[in-house]
Structures are given as C-alpha cells and as structure tokens.
Design a protein around this motif. Structure first.
Motif, PDB file in Angstrom:
ATOM      1  N   SER A 278       0.824  -1.209   0.000  1.00 42.38           N
ATOM      2  CA  SER A 278       0.000   0.000   0.000  1.00 42.38           C
ATOM      3  C   SER A 278       0.862   1.266   0.000  1.00 42.38           C
ATOM      4  O   SER A 278       0.363   2.350   0.251  1.00 42.38           O
ATOM      5  CB  SER A 278      -0.930   0.020   1.226  1.00 42.38           C
ATOM      6  OG  SER A 278      -0.172  -0.055   2.430  1.00 42.38           O
ATOM      7  N   GLY A 279       2.151   1.092  -0.254  1.00 42.75           N
ATOM      8  CA  GLY A 279       3.045   2.243  -0.219  1.00 42.75           C
ATOM      9  C   GLY A 279       3.525   2.653  -1.586  1.00 42.75           C
ATOM     10  O   GLY A 279       2.801   2.555  -2.586  1.00 42.75           O
ATOM     11  N   ASP A 280       4.769   3.115  -1.639  1.00 48.14           N
ATOM     12  CA  ASP A 280       5.372   3.620  -2.863  1.00 48.14           C
ATOM     13  C   ASP A 280       5.539   2.504  -3.890  1.00 48.14           C
ATOM     14  O   ASP A 280       6.045   1.423  -3.575  1.00 48.14           O
ATOM     15  CB  ASP A 280       6.733   4.233  -2.516  1.00 48.14           C
ATOM     16  CG  ASP A 280       7.466   4.719  -3.738  1.00 48.14           C
ATOM     17  OD1 ASP A 280       6.980   5.663  -4.380  1.00 48.14           O
ATOM     18  OD2 ASP A 280       8.524   4.140  -4.057  1.00 48.14           O
ATOM     19  N   LEU A 281       5.134   2.753  -5.132  1.00 46.77           N
ATOM     20  CA  LEU A 281       5.183   1.743  -6.179  1.00 46.77           C
ATOM     21  C   LEU A 281       6.617   1.343  -6.498  1.00 46.77           C
ATOM     22  O   LEU A 281       6.909   0.149  -6.665  1.00 46.77           O
ATOM     23  CB  LEU A 281       4.493   2.264  -7.446  1.00 46.77           C
ATOM     24  CG  LEU A 281       4.507   1.353  -8.668  1.00 46.77           C
ATOM     25  CD1 LEU A 281       3.864   0.005  -8.344  1.00 46.77           C
ATOM     26  CD2 LEU A 281       3.803   2.026  -9.845  1.00 46.77           C
ATOM     27  N   ARG A 282       7.523   2.294  -6.579  1.00 46.99           N
ATOM     28  CA  ARG A 282       8.916   1.984  -6.884  1.00 46.99           C
ATOM     29  C   ARG A 282       9.512   1.056  -5.818  1.00 46.99           C
ATOM     30  O   ARG A 282      10.189   0.078  -6.150  1.00 46.99           O
ATOM     31  CB  ARG A 282       9.743   3.268  -6.969  1.00 46.99           C
ATOM     32  CG  ARG A 282      11.219   3.031  -7.299  1.00 46.99           C
ATOM     33  CD  ARG A 282      11.981   4.344  -7.307  1.00 46.99           C
ATOM     34  NE  ARG A 282      11.527   5.214  -8.386  1.00 46.99           N
ATOM     35  CZ  ARG A 282      12.029   5.194  -9.610  1.00 46.99           C
ATOM     36  NH1 ARG A 282      13.001   4.334  -9.923  1.00 46.99           N
ATOM     37  NH2 ARG A 282      11.579   6.023 -10.522  1.00 46.99           N
ATOM     38  N   THR A 283       9.236   1.349  -4.563  1.00 47.52           N
ATOM     39  CA  THR A 283       9.752   0.513  -3.474  1.00 47.52           C
ATOM     40  C   THR A 283       9.189  -0.895  -3.545  1.00 47.52           C
ATOM     41  O   THR A 283       9.905  -1.882  -3.361  1.00 47.52           O
ATOM     42  CB  THR A 283       9.403   1.140  -2.113  1.00 47.52           C
ATOM     43  OG1 THR A 283       9.991   2.437  -2.022  1.00 47.52           O
ATOM     44  CG2 THR A 283       9.923   0.283  -0.965  1.00 47.52           C
ATOM     45  N   ALA A 284       7.886  -0.997  -3.834  1.00 49.23           N
ATOM     46  CA  ALA A 284       7.238  -2.308  -3.916  1.00 49.23           C
ATOM     47  C   ALA A 284       7.840  -3.140  -5.041  1.00 49.23           C
ATOM     48  O   ALA A 284       8.120  -4.337  -4.862  1.00 49.23           O
ATOM     49  CB  ALA A 284       5.739  -2.141  -4.129  1.00 49.23           C
ATOM     50  N   LEU A 285       8.058  -2.534  -6.201  1.00 46.71           N
ATOM     51  CA  LEU A 285       8.620  -3.268  -7.334  1.00 46.71           C
ATOM     52  C   LEU A 285      10.077  -3.639  -7.082  1.00 46.71           C
ATOM     53  O   LEU A 285      10.533  -4.709  -7.498  1.00 46.71           O
ATOM     54  CB  LEU A 285       8.507  -2.435  -8.610  1.00 46.71           C
ATOM     55  CG  LEU A 285       7.087  -2.236  -9.157  1.00 46.71           C
ATOM     56  CD1 LEU A 285       7.112  -1.318 -10.380  1.00 46.71           C
ATOM     57  CD2 LEU A 285       6.444  -3.573  -9.514  1.00 46.71           C
ATOM     58  N   GLN A 286      10.811  -2.774  -6.397  1.00 51.11           N
ATOM     59  CA  GLN A 286      12.201  -3.077  -6.082  1.00 51.11           C
ATOM     60  C   GLN A 286      12.288  -4.287  -5.160  1.00 51.11           C
ATOM     61  O   GLN A 286      13.080  -5.213  -5.391  1.00 51.11           O
ATOM     62  CB  GLN A 286      12.862  -1.863  -5.424  1.00 51.11           C
ATOM     63  CG  GLN A 286      14.320  -2.062  -5.054  1.00 51.11           C
ATOM     64  CD  GLN A 286      15.251  -2.118  -6.261  1.00 51.11           C
ATOM     65  OE1 GLN A 286      14.955  -1.513  -7.290  1.00 51.11           O
ATOM     66  NE2 GLN A 286      16.373  -2.823  -6.130  1.00 51.11           N
ATOM     67  N   ARG A 287      11.489  -4.311  -4.117  1.00 52.46           N
ATOM     68  CA  ARG A 287      11.491  -5.443  -3.184  1.00 52.46           C
ATOM     69  C   ARG A 287      11.068  -6.725  -3.886  1.00 52.46           C
ATOM     70  O   ARG A 287      11.672  -7.775  -3.702  1.00 52.46           O
ATOM     71  CB  ARG A 287      10.567  -5.146  -2.003  1.00 52.46           C
ATOM     72  CG  ARG A 287      11.080  -4.073  -1.062  1.00 52.46           C
ATOM     73  CD  ARG A 287      10.051  -3.743   0.005  1.00 52.46           C
ATOM     74  NE  ARG A 287      10.551  -2.732   0.937  1.00 52.46           N
ATOM     75  CZ  ARG A 287       9.799  -2.113   1.836  1.00 52.46           C
ATOM     76  NH1 ARG A 287       8.499  -2.400   1.929  1.00 52.46           N
ATOM     77  NH2 ARG A 287      10.328  -1.218   2.640  1.00 52.46           N
ATOM     78  N   PHE A 288      10.017  -6.619  -4.677  1.00 50.74           N
ATOM     79  CA  PHE A 288       9.537  -7.785  -5.423  1.00 50.74           C
ATOM     80  C   PHE A 288      10.620  -8.314  -6.348  1.00 50.74           C
ATOM     81  O   PHE A 288      10.905  -9.513  -6.385  1.00 50.74           O
ATOM     82  CB  PHE A 288       8.294  -7.411  -6.230  1.00 50.74           C
ATOM     83  CG  PHE A 288       7.878  -8.461  -7.216  1.00 50.74           C
ATOM     84  CD1 PHE A 288       7.087  -9.528  -6.815  1.00 50.74           C
ATOM     85  CD2 PHE A 288       8.288  -8.389  -8.544  1.00 50.74           C
ATOM     86  CE1 PHE A 288       6.712 -10.508  -7.723  1.00 50.74           C
ATOM     87  CE2 PHE A 288       7.919  -9.366  -9.451  1.00 50.74           C
ATOM     88  CZ  PHE A 288       7.130 -10.432  -9.039  1.00 50.74           C
ATOM     89  N   GLY A 289      11.216  -7.417  -7.134  1.00 50.64           N
ATOM     90  CA  GLY A 289      12.222  -7.835  -8.105  1.00 50.64           C
ATOM     91  C   GLY A 289      13.425  -8.493  -7.455  1.00 50.64           C
ATOM     92  O   GLY A 289      13.933  -9.508  -7.955  1.00 50.64           O
TER      93      GLY A 289
END
Length: 212
Positions: A78-89
């Motif tokens: 539910s936070g920053d999209l860039r952070t979410a994609l970085q963690r996922f990647g």
C-alpha cells in the motif's frame, strides 16, 4: 490393493523436489526418488503417471512454497510503487538465479524440443506469474500510478527487464553466479526503466486565455 494417501503423495513430491533440484530433470531418476521416499518405483507410478508429471507437480510445489508468498506480498502493498517493485524484483531474482532453479530451467528448455513439457511448465509457472503481475499492474493503472496500457504486455516487459542482466547470463553460461549487490543494482535499473515507460500521463492543461 494399495491405498493412496495425501501424506504419501506430499512425501513423494518433497523427495522429488530434492532430487530434481540436485540433478536436474534429465539426471534425476524415479529409482532415486523412490529410495529417498522409502518405497518403490511402482509406488511413484501409482501417484504420478510419468516422470514429467511428477516434475511438473514439483514445479507447482516450489511455486506455492517460494513464489506465491512474494506475489502475495506485492499484491498487499500500500506504499510507494517503486519501493514495492524493487522489493519484489530482488526477491524474485534471488530465487530465479539460485543454482538449482537455473539447472531446472535449463532442463525444461532442453526437453521442450522433444516433448510438451515446456508448454506445460510455462502454463503452471511463468504464465501464472505473468497473470499475477498483470493484475497488479492493471490495479496500479486504475489508481493512476501508471499510464493506461496493456497490463499483460507491461508485465512481460517488466520481467524481461528483471531477467536480462540476472537470469539470462546464468541460463546461457555467461556467468556462474550473480551476487546480491548485482541483483539489487540490476533490479533498480529495471524498475527505473519500467516506471519511465509507464509514467502516468500528465494532466491536461487548459489553453492559455488570449489577451483581451
């Protein structure tokens, strides 16, 4: 008459996962799996009609155990999209560049020209991941965090960006290992490129009024 049980089936899959990840598809044998499980090949074939069917069940088992939690975490962000994609990647590429996983992927590619195992593997593995990512992307587009586009194409492009500097060199023997810092950097560059491509469209501005 032998009685099949879920516990026995699960034990077979867990033992098979160890063998396939250690030896690859071609190098793994049903005899070795039977030894690990404490039974016979006849027992294995009572649950799975072929080595290919058992291998694909192992792929689903690995997916449920290791990959599903990563996608679940992304879906709940539910936070920053860039952070979410970085963690996922980073989490995804750490798994996909693990040596046993790379060996299994190579084995599937090698078998794909002779049997339908490649198509079956893709449907239960990579395609499922793409579907999950496409749903996530579609939600981000609906929320205005990304410009409107084809969610599936965007998902495919994101994975391609993730893999080009991490997984691909391993699959083709161009590298033997990818370090965590290298994965982190490659994912960061991939996320940056992806978000530049799919940046939200700027709001339309009204034309300036003509001077009186």
């Amino acid at each position: 008459m032998r009685v099949r049980t879920e516990a026995k089936r699960d034990a077979i899959v867990e033992a098979a996962a160890e063998v396939f990840l250690q030896a690859g598809f071609e190098g793994a044998s049903m005899a070795e799996i039977a030894v690990r499980v404490g039974g016979s090949k006849a027992t294995l074939y009572g649950y799975f009609s072929s080595k290919e069917d058992l291998f694909l069940e192992v792929i689903q088992y690995i997916g449920r155990r290791h990959f599903d939690p990563i996608f679940d975490s992304l879906a709940q962000h539910s936070g920053d999209l860039r952070t979410a994609l970085q963690r996922f990647g980073e989490k995804m590429m750490q798994l996909l560049t693990d040596e046993p996983i790379v060996r299994a992927q190579r084995a599937v590619i090698a078998e794909s020209g002779r049997t339908d195992i490649g198509q079956r593997f893709f449907r239960i593995g990579p395609q499922k991941g793409l579907d999950d990512m496409a749903r996530f992307v579609e939600l981000q587009m609906a929320r205005g965090h990304m410009r409107q586009a084809d969610p599936m194409l965007a998902a495919q492009q994101l994975f391609a960006l993730f893999e080009v500097e991490t997984r691909m060199p391993l699959l083709f023997g161009l590298a033997r290992k990818v370090s965590k810092p290298r994965v982190r950097q490659a994912v960061e560059l991939a996320v940056d490129a992806f978000l530049r491509i799919y940046a939200p469209n700027p709001p339309a501005t009204a034309p300036a009024a003509l001077p009186a």
